[in-house]
Each structure stands twice: as structure tokens, then as C-alpha cells.
Design a protein around this motif. Structure first.
Motif, PDB file in Angstrom:
ATOM      1  N   ALA A  35       0.822  -1.213   0.000  1.00  0.00           N
ATOM      2  CA  ALA A  35       0.000   0.000   0.000  1.00  0.00           C
ATOM      3  C   ALA A  35       0.853   1.259   0.000  1.00  0.00           C
ATOM      4  CB  ALA A  35      -0.935  -0.010   1.211  1.00  0.00           C
ATOM      5  N   ASP A  36       2.009   1.183   0.625  1.00  0.00           N
ATOM      6  CA  ASP A  36       2.885   2.347   0.691  1.00  0.00           C
ATOM      7  C   ASP A  36       3.595   2.611  -0.635  1.00  0.00           C
ATOM      8  OD1 ASP A  36       2.286   2.830   3.375  1.00  0.00           O
ATOM      9  OD2 ASP A  36       3.854   1.458   4.066  1.00  0.00           O
ATOM     10  N   GLN A  37       3.614   1.611  -1.518  1.00  0.00           N
ATOM     11  CA  GLN A  37       4.302   1.739  -2.801  1.00  0.00           C
ATOM     12  C   GLN A  37       3.330   1.861  -3.971  1.00  0.00           C
ATOM     13  OE1 GLN A  37       7.628   1.912  -2.686  1.00  0.00           O
ATOM     14  NE2 GLN A  37       7.596   1.533  -0.480  1.00  0.00           N
ATOM     15  N   ASP A  80      -1.176   0.901 -10.669  1.00  0.00           N
ATOM     16  CA  ASP A  80      -1.254  -0.410 -10.009  1.00  0.00           C
ATOM     17  C   ASP A  80      -2.682  -0.713  -9.572  1.00  0.00           C
ATOM     18  OD1 ASP A  80       1.604  -0.868 -10.095  1.00  0.00           O
ATOM     19  OD2 ASP A  80       1.770   0.634  -8.512  1.00  0.00           O
ATOM     20  N   ILE A  81      -3.366   0.294  -9.059  1.00  0.00           N
ATOM     21  CA  ILE A  81      -4.757   0.100  -8.638  1.00  0.00           C
ATOM     22  C   ILE A  81      -5.627  -0.253  -9.839  1.00  0.00           C
ATOM     23  CG2 ILE A  81      -6.782   1.226  -7.629  1.00  0.00           C
ATOM     24  CD1 ILE A  81      -4.809   2.928  -5.972  1.00  0.00           C
ATOM     25  N   LYS A  82      -5.393   0.424 -10.952  1.00  0.00           N
ATOM     26  CA  LYS A  82      -6.165   0.129 -12.161  1.00  0.00           C
ATOM     27  C   LYS A  82      -5.916  -1.302 -12.626  1.00  0.00           C
ATOM     28  CE  LYS A  82      -6.703   4.829 -13.945  1.00  0.00           C
ATOM     29  NZ  LYS A  82      -8.174   4.799 -13.732  1.00  0.00           N
ATOM     30  N   GLU A  83      -4.683  -1.759 -12.519  1.00  0.00           N
ATOM     31  CA  GLU A  83      -4.382  -3.139 -12.906  1.00  0.00           C
ATOM     32  C   GLU A  83      -5.055  -4.132 -11.962  1.00  0.00           C
ATOM     33  OE1 GLU A  83      -2.695  -6.482 -14.880  1.00  0.00           O
ATOM     34  OE2 GLU A  83      -3.311  -4.455 -15.457  1.00  0.00           O
ATOM     35  N   LEU A  84      -5.051  -3.831 -10.682  1.00  0.00           N
ATOM     36  CA  LEU A  84      -5.737  -4.698  -9.727  1.00  0.00           C
ATOM     37  C   LEU A  84      -7.235  -4.750 -10.010  1.00  0.00           C
ATOM     38  CD1 LEU A  84      -3.831  -3.659  -6.488  1.00  0.00           C
ATOM     39  CD2 LEU A  84      -3.838  -5.953  -7.503  1.00  0.00           C
ATOM     40  N   GLU A  85      -7.819  -3.617 -10.366  1.00  0.00           N
ATOM     41  CA  GLU A  85      -9.244  -3.586 -10.698  1.00  0.00           C
ATOM     42  C   GLU A  85      -9.516  -4.369 -11.974  1.00  0.00           C
ATOM     43  OE1 GLU A  85     -10.836   0.554  -8.684  1.00  0.00           O
ATOM     44  OE2 GLU A  85      -9.902   0.663 -10.666  1.00  0.00           O
ATOM     45  N   ALA A 139     -12.697  -4.139  -1.329  1.00  0.00           N
ATOM     46  CA  ALA A 139     -12.330  -3.428  -0.094  1.00  0.00           C
ATOM     47  C   ALA A 139     -10.839  -3.097  -0.103  1.00  0.00           C
ATOM     48  CB  ALA A 139     -12.672  -4.281   1.126  1.00  0.00           C
ATOM     49  N   ALA A 140     -10.040  -4.020  -0.619  1.00  0.00           N
ATOM     50  CA  ALA A 140      -8.598  -3.791  -0.677  1.00  0.00           C
ATOM     51  C   ALA A 140      -8.256  -2.668  -1.649  1.00  0.00           C
ATOM     52  CB  ALA A 140      -7.877  -5.075  -1.070  1.00  0.00           C
ATOM     53  N   THR A 141      -8.864  -2.702  -2.843  1.00  0.00           N
ATOM     54  CA  THR A 141      -8.545  -1.655  -3.819  1.00  0.00           C
ATOM     55  C   THR A 141      -9.062  -0.287  -3.361  1.00  0.00           C
ATOM     56  OG1 THR A 141     -10.517  -2.274  -5.109  1.00  0.00           O
ATOM     57  CG2 THR A 141      -8.404  -3.195  -5.806  1.00  0.00           C
ATOM     58  N   GLN A 142     -10.195  -0.263  -2.668  1.00  0.00           N
ATOM     59  CA  GLN A 142     -10.690   1.012  -2.147  1.00  0.00           C
ATOM     60  C   GLN A 142      -9.735   1.555  -1.081  1.00  0.00           C
ATOM     61  OE1 GLN A 142     -13.427   2.889  -3.246  1.00  0.00           O
ATOM     62  NE2 GLN A 142     -12.302   4.371  -1.996  1.00  0.00           N
ATOM     63  N   ALA A 143      -9.242   0.663  -0.243  1.00  0.00           N
ATOM     64  CA  ALA A 143      -8.285   1.089   0.776  1.00  0.00           C
ATOM     65  C   ALA A 143      -7.005   1.627   0.133  1.00  0.00           C
ATOM     66  CB  ALA A 143      -7.957  -0.070   1.710  1.00  0.00           C
ATOM     67  N   ASP A 199      -4.826   3.998   2.596  1.00  0.00           N
ATOM     68  CA  ASP A 199      -4.936   3.469   3.964  1.00  0.00           C
ATOM     69  C   ASP A 199      -4.307   2.075   4.020  1.00  0.00           C
ATOM     70  OD1 ASP A 199      -5.751   2.461   6.457  1.00  0.00           O
ATOM     71  OD2 ASP A 199      -7.539   3.725   6.447  1.00  0.00           O
ATOM     72  N   ALA A 200      -3.059   2.020   4.429  1.00  0.00           N
ATOM     73  CA  ALA A 200      -2.335   0.754   4.473  1.00  0.00           C
ATOM     74  C   ALA A 200      -2.952  -0.224   5.470  1.00  0.00           C
ATOM     75  CB  ALA A 200      -0.864   1.007   4.820  1.00  0.00           C
ATOM     76  N   ARG A 201      -3.434   0.286   6.587  1.00  0.00           N
ATOM     77  CA  ARG A 201      -4.002  -0.597   7.602  1.00  0.00           C
ATOM     78  C   ARG A 201      -5.277  -1.268   7.095  1.00  0.00           C
ATOM     79  NH1 ARG A 201      -2.184  -3.515  11.850  1.00  0.00           N
ATOM     80  NH2 ARG A 201      -4.043  -4.550  12.651  1.00  0.00           N
ATOM     81  N   LYS A 202      -6.122  -0.504   6.422  1.00  0.00           N
ATOM     82  CA  LYS A 202      -7.347  -1.098   5.886  1.00  0.00           C
ATOM     83  C   LYS A 202      -7.038  -2.082   4.756  1.00  0.00           C
ATOM     84  CE  LYS A 202     -10.845   2.313   7.159  1.00  0.00           C
ATOM     85  NZ  LYS A 202     -11.884   3.260   6.669  1.00  0.00           N
ATOM     86  N   THR A 203      -5.986  -1.808   4.005  1.00  0.00           N
ATOM     87  CA  THR A 203      -5.557  -2.773   2.989  1.00  0.00           C
ATOM     88  C   THR A 203      -5.171  -4.081   3.653  1.00  0.00           C
ATOM     89  OG1 THR A 203      -4.702  -0.951   1.623  1.00  0.00           O
ATOM     90  CG2 THR A 203      -3.970  -3.182   1.075  1.00  0.00           C
TER      91      THR A 203
END
Length: 215
Positions: A99-101, A106-111, A182-186, A191-195
Motif C-alpha cells: 500500500a505504501d508503494q 497499479d490500482i487500475k491493474e488490480l481492478e 475493499a482492498a482496492t478502495q483502501a 490506507d495501508a491498515r485497511k488494505t
């Protein structure tokens, strides 16, 4: 061949192909694996097939029985307990570090990958689901730049993959749950903790499905 298998030496290519077979449920628990049978099924020579089996046995994805029979081990409650303990230690830590990186690309690829997960669930495509689910997690974990932890996670997935195939075979895909959104929204929220929490819950849900098929 797909993304795991690229232009590599033959022995490495064959190893990755057999690894995929185990990860994505083409070889089920208790099914015997022979060097000649494997070589014939994937169109390779005996030597690279033997090397692939040797490496995967060392990683715990295959076992050699007393009669020299090689197979994917069946899941037991004791093995599952150990795998779950380590997964819940390693993978959430990878997710939190990732999440910190993580960048927007990357988020678009995860989606994009998660859309493939959803499509496979809707289509009842078990192989497609197992592969896309793996891609989602390991694209995320790869962002953590923690190679030792990622390697541990890969070994654990090799040990749990065939059992996930059993789950899908018994219950189908329609009841499968995940916490990918939930992970991609975090990740979008930074929000690393929510991830970490989303991946923790995702693992727990998956392991509970496996537990229902384990003796």
C-alpha cells in the motif's frame, strides 16, 4: 502459455508450467504424477519434467509416498492450521507494505484483474477464477518489494491451491466471497491498515471454505 511462462530456459519454463497446473487445480490432491506422464501431457522431455517434480517436491507442492508414488498431498486439518497461521502472518504484511508503494496505475491493474475474477465467478469458470485470484494477490504482493516474504507466500499458495480447486468443484463459484474491492478502495484511500485488514479477511474467508472440505 500465460504470464507465468515467458521466454526462459526450458527447464524453468516447464517448472513454471507444472507449478501453474498445481496452483490452478489441474492436478488434484491424491492424483499420481509420473515423470513420463507429465512429460507427455505438456510436450516436454523427461529431464525437465523430472527437474520440475524435484523442485516442486522440495517446495512441498508434491510428496513422494513410500511406494515412490508422487502426488499432490491431500489437505488435513493439521496442515491447514499451519498454512493459515503463516498466511495470516505473511500476506497481510505484504499487502500493508504494498500500500505504501502503490500507484494509480497499479490500482487500475488490480481492478482489471478483479473484473476477471468476477467474470470467472459469474461464468462458473473454476480455472479462470483460480488464476485471476492468484494474479490479483501476487500483483499486489509484488508491489511490496519484499522478495523473501513473497516467496514464502508463493510456497503457501502451492500448498493450498489444489484444495481451493476442491472447494470450487464441490460448491461451484457462485458462493465465493472475496475482499478485493475493499482492498482496492483502501489502496485508493492510501490506507495501508485497511488494505491489510481487507487481505486478512479475504484469507480467512478462503481458508474457511477449505476447512469445510477438510477432514
Amino acid at each position: 502459455m500465460n504470464q507465468l511462462v515467458s521466454k526462459k530456459p526450458e527447464h524453468e519454463t516447464i517448472y513454471l508450467r507444472v507449478k501453474e497446473m498445481i496452483l490452478f487445480g489441474e492436478v488434484v490432491p491424491g492424483q499420481p504424477v509420473t515423470i513420463h506422464g507429465l512429460a507427455d501431457s505438456i510436450g516436454t522431455g523427461v529431464t525437465p519434467a523430472r527437474e520440475a517434480i524435484r523442485r516442486l517436491t522440495a517446495e512441498g507442492a508434491l510428496v513422494t509416498r513410500q511406494n515412490r508414488r508422487i502426488e499432490v498431498p491431500a489437505m488435513t486439518a493439521h496442515r491447514l492450521e499451519q498454512i493459515e497461521l503463516v498466511r495470516l502472518t505473511v500476506e497481510p504484511s505484504l499487502a500493508e507494505a504494498a500500500a505504501d508503494q502503490c500507484k494509480l496505475i497499479d490500482i487500475k491493474e488490480l481492478e482489471r484483474i478483479d473484473a476477471l475474477v468476477d467474470k470467472a465467478i459469474n461464468d462458473g469458470d473454476i480455472h479462470g477464477y483460480l488464476e485471476a485470484n492468484y494474479r490479483f494477490h501476487f500483483h499486489l504482493y509484488g508491489l511490496a518489494n519484499a522478495h523473501i516474504l513473497r516467496r514464502i507466500a508463493e510456497t503457501l499458495w502451492l500448498r493450498i491451491g489444489p484444495s481451493l480447486r476442491v472447494v470450487c468443484g464441490r460448491y461451484g463459484t457462485t458462493n465465493l466471497l472475496d475482499q478485493h474491492r475493499a482492498a482496492t478502495q483502501a489502496l485508493k484511500d492510501g490506507d495501508a491498515r485497511k488494505t491489510r485488514d481487507a487481505i486478512t479477511e479475504d484469507i480467512r474467508q478462503g481458508m474457511e471454505f477449505v476447512r469445510q472440505t477438510t477432514t
